[in-house]
Design a protein around this motif. Structure first.
Motif, short mmCIF file in Angstrom:
data_model
loop_
_atom_site.label_atom_id
_atom_site.label_comp_id
_atom_site.label_asym_id
_atom_site.label_seq_id
_atom_site.Cartn_x
_atom_site.Cartn_y
_atom_site.Cartn_z
N UNK A 422 0.86 -1.05 0.02
CA UNK A 422 0.15 0.07 0.16
C UNK A 422 0.83 1.34 -0.06
N UNK A 423 1.98 1.25 0.84
CA UNK A 423 2.79 2.53 0.80
C UNK A 423 3.42 2.79 -0.42
N UNK A 424 3.86 1.73 -1.24
CA UNK A 424 4.52 1.82 -2.51
C UNK A 424 3.47 2.23 -3.42
N UNK A 425 2.28 1.59 -3.64
CA UNK A 425 1.40 2.02 -4.79
C UNK A 425 0.67 3.33 -4.41
N UNK A 426 0.63 3.65 -3.12
CA UNK A 426 -0.05 5.06 -2.81
C UNK A 426 1.16 6.07 -3.05
N UNK A 427 2.41 5.83 -3.04
CA UNK A 427 3.66 6.85 -3.23
C UNK A 427 3.41 7.14 -4.91
#
Length: 687
Positions: A422-427
């Motif tokens: 989630x952190x990588x995709x939202x970034x």
């Protein structure tokens, strides 16, 4: 929970396409972020036989970025006011200032480019003054920065730097911060001797200001291998034996990437693949090629697609070519969006390099060229390609709360892994939306996974070209709508990961899927999925989910930095290997040479005889029982002492054991360098 709101969210029955599950090994190599730097000594970092000693490196100017506030960026990031500037950078993490370079034998035009520090120690100089390096050669009667016929190879200063530098020299105050004008006019201080040397008819005067080590400080005079750093040694799950080389797991991963990068095909076996497409050659299919007679269109794009690895003849770098079969580009207005995609550089996005049309495949085709990441696979093939993965989801008797199975026995993913995704995709979405674009490919079949948890959004920009409306005056008019669709697509990806199957996002299974999330995961993950999948009365932003991520962002940052520490520790084990290899390569060119200068015994006499006995001392020692004695640490230690020329004595015994020669490593180094220079002179035709 109430599932009525989800049922009306406008979800399709089958959002994810499972036909695009082949291995998709492409991505983006690191961009060169620093300008090309001029080497200011006669050393080179390339693996050359001529340079084996410790290197001195030229510095670079610190990167500069506009000072932005994190809160201002969040406040300004809205869908009604789309920013067209790149993703704001964190300038507070970029070092600023520095000290003066020790290496000053550069031209005046390049002096300003190297005004920042090579060494951050305050004793190395002041950033406000241009330093004159110790031992800098000045031509008599000329300007210090414009000496006639002075080069890094002919100047006395670099030629006097043939020895391995003492680390203590960089930790004591020197006169490096003295300005050029003062260095010429001021008399030398006590202990400094002005020396004169003539090279090619030109007289050079230089001051020997080599500093002495501080009192009480002792440094090794040869290269050593320190033990593993404690912060890395204690984070290992199990104790590892000391090694001079990197971990086997990392080595195998790198080798696999190299094999994929260098893979080629037999053109006779696959004639359908052309030998050259535009400026790209050596095409290698990354997916099974579609049949020639297939009519139905596949994948999420509505066109038949194929993927190849290719090498660009302009820069000799590997790229990934995504071919759209049978597509004719009739209008080039869409290239405005392509240019916007080219400017986006992000660690979780596969960068688009160029788009072109071609007939090399026998028909009109549109080709998208992306950066190549060897060894990558799609999220679909990593997590959703197992037929038994959704057994727990489909076979469980829903509505009977007789105690859920533990998550590890239910075949579900760890929550920490889902939050890392989630952190990588939202970034990635934050960067894309900030640039005024929309992802439109947030799909497990278009998300690459490299390593264990590294994600990259792939195939960006393809929908913008395929669905471009020529009648639209503003190509960015629908971006706000597409950005809202990106958030819903992100919610579907997260829900599929939580269920560990793609069937969980179908409309008829949403109630069951959310119940599974409620039982096995935290309320934050459930609320994030509900927020992304439920229609809101206002335009949503990717920044809205940051409070839901919360402190888990720091957990992922800590994990990334720990991974960086482990890789740096493995890299430290390989630092000296190139230098030792050049020593062995030189030694091999000298020993056992059949004939040289009409002397068949050239390698058996004089200085070469000592090197031959030293070779036997390195590799051919035996135990008292006459068995071979093999010790890697002995070989590495002797080579390091030879490279440094330490005064330690060594006993060399002839093969017949009738002669014993006692020499120092400094004597061996002198013989070694003189002999190799003789070979170099002969190779250049100077003998």
């Amino acid at each position: 929970m109430d599932g009525g709101g989800i049922a009306d969210a406008g979800l399709t029955d089958s959002y994810f396409s499972t036909s695009f599950i082949g291995v998709n090994g492409f991505g983006s190599p690191a961009e060169a972020k620093y300008p090309m730097m001029q080497r200011m000594t006669n050393s080179s970092s390339s693996p050359s036989l001529l340079n084996e000693s410790a290197k001195q490196y030229a510095g670079h100017d610190p990167l500069t970025s506009p000072n932005t506030s994190l809160f201002n960026d969040f406040a300004a990031l809205s869908l009604s006011q789309r920013r067209k500037t790149p993703n704001p950078t964190a300038s507070e993490f970029i070092p600023k200032g520095g000290s003066t370079s020790r290496l000053s034998n550069v031209s005046q035009s390049s002096m300003s480019a190297f005004s920042q520090a090579l060494f951050s120690h305050p004793s190395m100089g002041s950033p406000a003054t241009a330093g004159l390096a110790p031992g800098m050669s000045l031509s008599a009667g000329s300007s210090p920065l414009h000496s006639p016929k002075i080069t890094p190879h002919t100047s006395p200063a670099p030629r006097r730097r043939s020895h391995t530098p003492n680390p203590a020299n960089y930790m004591v105050p020197t006169s490096a911060s003295t300005s050029v004008a003062n260095a010429v006019s001021q008399p030398p201080s006590s202990g400094q001797v002005i020396q004169k040397e003539t090279v090619g008819g030109t007289t050079y005067f230089y001051t020997d200001t080599t500093p002495a080590p501080l009192t009480g400080m002792v440094f090794p005079n040869y290269h050593i291998y320190p033990p593993t750093a404690p912060h890395v040694a204690y984070m290992q799950p199990k104790a590892n034996a000391p090694s001079f080389f990197m971990a086997d797991e990392l080595r195998q991963e790198l080798i696999n990437r190299h094999l994929i990068t260098m893979a080629q095909i037999d053109q006779a076996d696959i004639p359908a693949v052309p030998t050259e497409v535009d400026s790209y050659h050596s095409l290698f299919p990354l997916e099974p090629l579609p049949p020639l007679n297939r009519i139905q269109k596949t994948s999420n794009f509505g066109y038949i697609t194929s993927c190849y690895k290719a090498v660009n003849s302009k820069d000799d770098l590997p790229y990934c070519l995504r071919r759209i079969h049978g597509f004719r580009l009739v209008n080039t207005k869409c290239m405005v969006l392509v240019d916007m995609w080219k400017k986006i550089q992000h660690s979780n996005i596969v960068t688009l390099r160029e788009v072109f049309t071609t007939k090399a495949f026998g028909e009109h085709s549109l080709v998208f060229a992306y950066d190549f990441h060897a060894g990558g696979e799609t999220m679909m093939s990593r997590h959703f390609n197992d037929p038994s993965a959704d057994a727990y989801f489909t076979k469980r008797k829903w509505g009977q709360h007789d105690g859920p199975l533990p998550r590890q026995h239910a075949g579900l993913l760890p929550e920490s892994l889902i939050w890392a995704y989630i952190v990588q995709l939202s970034s990635a979405l934050r960067t894309i939306h900030t640039a005024g674009l929309a992802c439109r490919v947030m799909d497990p079949s278009k998300i690459l996974v490299t390593g264990k948890t590294r994600l990259r959004v792939n195939c960006v920009g393809i929908f913008d070209v395929l669905t471009f409306d020529n009648s639209q005056n503003n190509p960015l008019a629908l971006m706000a709508q597409f950005q809202q669709a990106d958030l819903m697509s992100l919610g579907k990806v997260v829900l599929a990961l939580a269920c560990n199957c793609v069937s969980g996002i179908q409309r008829e299974n949403l109630q069951k899927a959310m119940e599974l999330v409620t039982i096995n995961y935290s309320s934050d993950l459930k609320n994030l999925i509900l927020y992304l999948l439920t229609d809101q009365n206002r335009l949503r932003s990717v920044n809205d989910i940051m409070p839901m991520i919360g402190a888990r962002f720091y957990t992922q940052l800590d994990a990334a930095q720990m991974r960086n520490d482990v890789i740096e520790e493995d890299l430290a084990k390989e630092v000296q290997n190139g230098r030792l290899f050049r020593l062995l390569a030189k030694l091999g060119t000298i020993n056992e040479r059949p004939e040289f200068q009409k002397d068949p015994t050239w390698s058996e006499t004089g200085d070469r005889y000592l090197l031959k006995l030293f070779r036997d001392h390195l590799f051919h020692q035996v135990t008292e029982a006459g068995t071979p004695w093999i010790d890697l640490s002995h070989i590495i230690s002797c080579l390091n002492k030879l490279d440094a020329g330490v005064p330690e004595k060594i006993s060399l015994i002839s093969r017949d054991e009738k002669s014993v020669l006692v020499v120092t490593y400094s004597d061996l180094k002198r013989c070694f360098e003189n002999t190799f220079q003789e070979l170099i002179a002969a190779a250049n035709g100077q003998l």
